[in-house]
Design a protein around this motif. Sequence first.
Motif, PDB file in Angstrom:
ATOM      1  N   TRP A  73       4.659 -23.790  12.627  1.00 43.44           N
ATOM      2  CA  TRP A  73       4.516 -25.174  12.158  1.00 43.44           C
ATOM      3  C   TRP A  73       5.427 -26.103  12.939  1.00 43.44           C
ATOM      4  CZ3 TRP A  73       0.489 -26.905  10.045  1.00 43.44           C
ATOM      5  CH2 TRP A  73      -0.230 -26.176   9.117  1.00 43.44           C
ATOM      6  N   GLY A  74       6.645 -25.657  13.237  1.00 47.06           N
ATOM      7  CA  GLY A  74       7.569 -26.489  14.011  1.00 47.06           C
ATOM      8  C   GLY A  74       7.039 -26.788  15.394  1.00 47.06           C
ATOM      9  N   ILE A  75       6.428 -25.802  16.018  1.00 54.03           N
ATOM     10  CA  ILE A  75       5.847 -25.983  17.354  1.00 54.03           C
ATOM     11  C   ILE A  75       4.633 -26.919  17.267  1.00 54.03           C
ATOM     12  CG2 ILE A  75       4.638 -24.812  19.229  1.00 54.03           C
ATOM     13  CD1 ILE A  75       6.514 -22.353  18.505  1.00 54.03           C
ATOM     14  N   LEU A  76       3.771 -26.706  16.296  1.00 58.28           N
ATOM     15  CA  LEU A  76       2.601 -27.566  16.153  1.00 58.28           C
ATOM     16  C   LEU A  76       2.988 -29.009  15.833  1.00 58.28           C
ATOM     17  CD1 LEU A  76       0.182 -25.249  14.147  1.00 58.28           C
ATOM     18  CD2 LEU A  76       0.000 -25.924  16.556  1.00 58.28           C
ATOM     19  N   THR A  77       4.063 -29.154  15.067  1.00 56.94           N
ATOM     20  CA  THR A  77       4.511 -30.495  14.692  1.00 56.94           C
ATOM     21  C   THR A  77       5.036 -31.227  15.897  1.00 56.94           C
ATOM     22  OG1 THR A  77       5.044 -29.775  12.470  1.00 56.94           O
ATOM     23  CG2 THR A  77       6.106 -31.779  13.206  1.00 56.94           C
ATOM     24  N   ASN A 130      12.164 -31.440  15.880  1.00 59.79           N
ATOM     25  CA  ASN A 130      13.123 -32.376  16.474  1.00 59.79           C
ATOM     26  C   ASN A 130      13.973 -31.681  17.531  1.00 59.79           C
ATOM     27  OD1 ASN A 130      12.181 -34.410  14.825  1.00 59.79           O
ATOM     28  ND2 ASN A 130      13.831 -34.215  13.346  1.00 59.79           N
ATOM     29  N   TYR A 131      14.399 -30.462  17.250  1.00 58.24           N
ATOM     30  CA  TYR A 131      15.197 -29.702  18.214  1.00 58.24           C
ATOM     31  C   TYR A 131      14.396 -29.448  19.497  1.00 58.24           C
ATOM     32  CZ  TYR A 131      17.444 -25.809  20.536  1.00 58.24           C
ATOM     33  OH  TYR A 131      18.011 -24.997  21.491  1.00 58.24           O
ATOM     34  N   LEU A 132      13.152 -29.013  19.335  1.00 61.38           N
ATOM     35  CA  LEU A 132      12.313 -28.732  20.502  1.00 61.38           C
ATOM     36  C   LEU A 132      12.086 -29.993  21.335  1.00 61.38           C
ATOM     37  CD1 LEU A 132       9.714 -26.314  18.890  1.00 61.38           C
ATOM     38  CD2 LEU A 132      11.579 -25.702  20.441  1.00 61.38           C
ATOM     39  N   THR A 133      11.859 -31.108  20.673  1.00 62.52           N
ATOM     40  CA  THR A 133      11.677 -32.378  21.380  1.00 62.52           C
ATOM     41  C   THR A 133      12.962 -32.776  22.097  1.00 62.52           C
ATOM     42  OG1 THR A 133      10.037 -33.076  19.758  1.00 62.52           O
ATOM     43  CG2 THR A 133      11.031 -34.801  21.100  1.00 62.52           C
ATOM     44  N   HIS A 134      14.087 -32.595  21.422  1.00 62.27           N
ATOM     45  CA  HIS A 134      15.393 -32.945  21.999  1.00 62.27           C
ATOM     46  C   HIS A 134      15.696 -32.118  23.251  1.00 62.27           C
ATOM     47  CE1 HIS A 134      19.543 -34.293  22.136  1.00 62.27           C
ATOM     48  NE2 HIS A 134      19.924 -33.036  22.223  1.00 62.27           N
ATOM     49  N   THR A 135      15.208 -30.880  23.295  1.00 58.17           N
ATOM     50  CA  THR A 135      15.459 -30.029  24.459  1.00 58.17           C
ATOM     51  C   THR A 135      14.506 -30.336  25.608  1.00 58.17           C
ATOM     52  OG1 THR A 135      14.022 -28.252  23.650  1.00 58.17           O
ATOM     53  CG2 THR A 135      16.366 -28.130  23.055  1.00 58.17           C
ATOM     54  N   GLY A 136      13.572 -31.271  25.403  1.00 57.66           N
ATOM     55  CA  GLY A 136      12.682 -31.687  26.475  1.00 57.66           C
ATOM     56  C   GLY A 136      11.271 -31.135  26.397  1.00 57.66           C
ATOM     57  N   LEU A 137      10.949 -30.424  25.350  1.00 60.59           N
ATOM     58  CA  LEU A 137       9.604 -29.872  25.198  1.00 60.59           C
ATOM     59  C   LEU A 137       8.599 -31.011  25.043  1.00 60.59           C
ATOM     60  CD1 LEU A 137       8.215 -27.047  24.852  1.00 60.59           C
ATOM     61  CD2 LEU A 137       8.212 -27.565  22.418  1.00 60.59           C
ATOM     62  N   THR A 177      12.263 -27.886   7.165  1.00 61.18           N
ATOM     63  CA  THR A 177      12.704 -26.925   8.175  1.00 61.18           C
ATOM     64  C   THR A 177      11.874 -27.044   9.446  1.00 61.18           C
ATOM     65  OG1 THR A 177      13.352 -25.446   6.382  1.00 61.18           O
ATOM     66  CG2 THR A 177      13.271 -24.510   8.575  1.00 61.18           C
ATOM     67  N   THR A 178      10.575 -27.219   9.299  1.00 54.52           N
ATOM     68  CA  THR A 178       9.737 -27.367  10.490  1.00 54.52           C
ATOM     69  C   THR A 178      10.050 -28.668  11.219  1.00 54.52           C
ATOM     70  OG1 THR A 178       7.917 -28.298   9.210  1.00 54.52           O
ATOM     71  CG2 THR A 178       7.837 -25.953   9.652  1.00 54.52           C
ATOM     72  N   GLN A 179      10.383 -29.707  10.473  1.00 55.93           N
ATOM     73  CA  GLN A 179      10.738 -30.975  11.106  1.00 55.93           C
ATOM     74  C   GLN A 179      12.031 -30.838  11.907  1.00 55.93           C
ATOM     75  OE1 GLN A 179       8.577 -33.674  11.125  1.00 55.93           O
ATOM     76  NE2 GLN A 179       9.940 -34.143  12.820  1.00 55.93           N
ATOM     77  N   LEU A 180      12.997 -30.098  11.365  1.00 51.41           N
ATOM     78  CA  LEU A 180      14.235 -29.835  12.106  1.00 51.41           C
ATOM     79  C   LEU A 180      13.946 -29.094  13.408  1.00 51.41           C
ATOM     80  CD1 LEU A 180      16.670 -28.730   9.250  1.00 51.41           C
ATOM     81  CD2 LEU A 180      16.824 -30.810  10.627  1.00 51.41           C
TER      82      LEU A 180
END
Length: 75
Positions: free
Chosen positions: A71-75, A43-50, A37-40
């Motif tokens: 965890w998703g943000i830290l990842t 990936n979403y945050l990276t895809h949006t340009g973060l 879930t954190t990886q998803l």
Amino acid sequence: NEYSIVKMFSLAAATNPTKSAVTQHNVTLTYQHVSETTQLLANYLTHTGLKSDDIVGVFLEPSNDLIIAIWGILT
């Protein structure tokens, strides 16, 4: 060796995927579930340009979702 907290969690998830990682209000999430879930989210945050130095706000009650968001943000 020095590992980041994200790397340490990834190692724990790979070693113990079915073990309990987070529990709150009788809801338990396994390392595998949290990792996937954190990886998803990552990936979403990276895809949006973060980018890695960007600031991300989180407004959630203390919960399993908050842990996954962090965890998703830290990842």
